[in-house]
Design an enzyme around this catalytic site. Sequence first.
Site, PDB file in Angstrom:
ATOM      1  N   ASP A   1     -21.557  -9.997  -9.072  1.00 15.03           N
ATOM      2  CA  ASP A   1     -22.933  -9.718  -9.525  1.00 15.03           C
ATOM      3  C   ASP A   1     -23.736 -11.019  -9.568  1.00 15.03           C
ATOM      4  OD1 ASP A   1     -20.724  -8.217 -10.885  1.00 15.03           O
ATOM      5  OD2 ASP A   1     -22.360  -6.859 -11.384  1.00 15.03           O
TER       6      ASP A   1
ATOM      7  N   ARG B   1     -24.824 -11.983  -6.201  1.00 21.08           N
ATOM      8  CA  ARG B   1     -25.973 -11.147  -5.775  1.00 21.08           C
ATOM      9  C   ARG B   1     -27.257 -11.652  -6.458  1.00 21.08           C
ATOM     10  NH1 ARG B   1     -22.133  -5.960  -6.476  1.00 21.08           N
ATOM     11  NH2 ARG B   1     -21.664  -5.557  -4.260  1.00 21.08           N
TER      12      ARG B   1
ATOM     13  N   ASP C   1       0.860  -1.187   0.000  1.00 22.53           N
ATOM     14  CA  ASP C   1       0.000   0.000   0.000  1.00 22.53           C
ATOM     15  C   ASP C   1       0.896   1.237   0.000  1.00 22.53           C
ATOM     16  OD1 ASP C   1      -3.146   0.600   0.647  1.00 22.53           O
ATOM     17  OD2 ASP C   1      -1.846   2.216   1.379  1.00 22.53           O
TER      18      ASP C   1
ATOM     19  N   ARG D   1     -18.822   3.187 -11.978  1.00 18.79           N
ATOM     20  CA  ARG D   1     -17.475   2.627 -11.911  1.00 18.79           C
ATOM     21  C   ARG D   1     -16.618   3.146 -13.065  1.00 18.79           C
ATOM     22  NH1 ARG D   1     -21.099  -1.448 -10.948  1.00 18.79           N
ATOM     23  NH2 ARG D   1     -20.996  -2.602  -8.972  1.00 18.79           N
TER      24      ARG D   1
ATOM     25  N   PRO E   1       2.451   4.011   4.372  1.00 18.50           N
ATOM     26  CA  PRO E   1       3.292   3.113   5.177  1.00 18.50           C
ATOM     27  C   PRO E   1       2.717   2.783   6.559  1.00 18.50           C
ATOM     28  CG  PRO E   1       4.355   5.270   4.886  1.00 18.50           C
ATOM     29  CD  PRO E   1       3.145   5.266   4.010  1.00 18.50           C
TER      30      PRO E   1
ATOM     31  N   HIS F   1     -18.906  -5.468 -15.643  1.00 22.84           N
ATOM     32  CA  HIS F   1     -19.237  -5.413 -14.196  1.00 22.84           C
ATOM     33  C   HIS F   1     -19.706  -3.984 -13.963  1.00 22.84           C
ATOM     34  CE1 HIS F   1     -19.176  -5.603  -9.909  1.00 22.84           C
ATOM     35  NE2 HIS F   1     -18.108  -4.826  -9.783  1.00 22.84           N
TER      36      HIS F   1
HETATM   37  C1  LAC Z   1     -19.063  -4.026  -6.136  1.00 21.27           C
HETATM   38  C2  LAC Z   1     -17.730  -3.413  -6.459  1.00 21.27           C
HETATM   39  C3  LAC Z   1     -16.605  -4.357  -6.124  1.00 21.27           C
HETATM   40  O1  LAC Z   1     -19.788  -4.365  -7.078  1.00 21.27           O
HETATM   41  O2  LAC Z   1     -17.662  -3.030  -7.826  1.00 21.27           O
HETATM   42  O3  LAC Z   1     -19.315  -4.217  -4.942  1.00 21.27           O
END
Ligand code: LAC
Length: 316
Positions: free
Chosen positions: A150, A153, A36, A90, A39, A177
Amino acid sequence: SGRPTKISVVGAGHVGMAIAQTILTQDLADVLALVDANPDKLRGEMLDLQHAAAFLPRTTILSSVDFSSTAGSDLCIVTAGARQIPGESRLNLIHRNVELFQKIIPAVAAKSPECMLLIVSNPVDVLTFVAWKLSKFPPNRVIGSGTNLDSSRFRFLIADHLQVNAQDVQAYIIGEHGDSSVALWSSISVGGVDLLSCLEKEEINYEKETLEKIHKAVVDSAYEVINLKGYTSWAIGYSAASLARTLLRDQRRIHPVSVLAKGLHGISGEVFLSLPVQLGRGGVLGVTNVHLTEEEAQRLRRSAETVLEVQSQLEI
Ligand code: LAC
């Protein structure tokens, strides 16, 4: 192979740490390296995970602000980058995150020239294309987490509606996505029974808009979680960890993930989109020949155009 399995997670934010925690609890690697830019945050997360050693399978946990700790990884999971603010798409993140990838990907690829790359940062389809170009890896070793989440879900919503276990619902969302994803209604099965025919048999009156509503609920779900808690982390963490397990344990399972889709289903551009593919130690082992209705294929090609449109604005 006897050689210790090593996973690197680049980006120790909410998503990266959800993935790291799941890698440890599911004992997916002998060595876990965290990277990352911050630090203190990075050292804090490493120490905090190391302090759980007595409760977890033994895993060596390393970290570095540069990419030295990632050397010799079998799998590099990239979660670094700006994330959506409430209501932001996104795709809108692309310019900030491409710049970051121009630093991250060549460094990771140089330290682990044989690794598999799993891209999680958004917009994941465009960034997986960028990672493919910048790493110069063969496309079978460059994968985006894509619609693996997705689809989970989608399976959850269908399972909840039918009061069955989501693991018995076989259902795919494919394509971007994002807002142009495609729900494959024609290939959903519940316990091996084709969903649409079983709804017909039960004379359950399902209108097209009911199906559209469920798909829209999937697309909107990430926005809803971001509005409520500011980000998503647990579901994507488990999604990425399920991919890491399939890849590293050579499970040969089929996942809907973002792969180079050029030449499939009438897609002609160099674009990464999610399709159901078989994954194992070599990365993408094969693309399934999932049946698409003409409408589903058209929607997939439109999704490809959406991603290609954003990609065409990049100079990489
Ligand atoms: C989501 C993000 C990871 O769909 O794009 O939760």
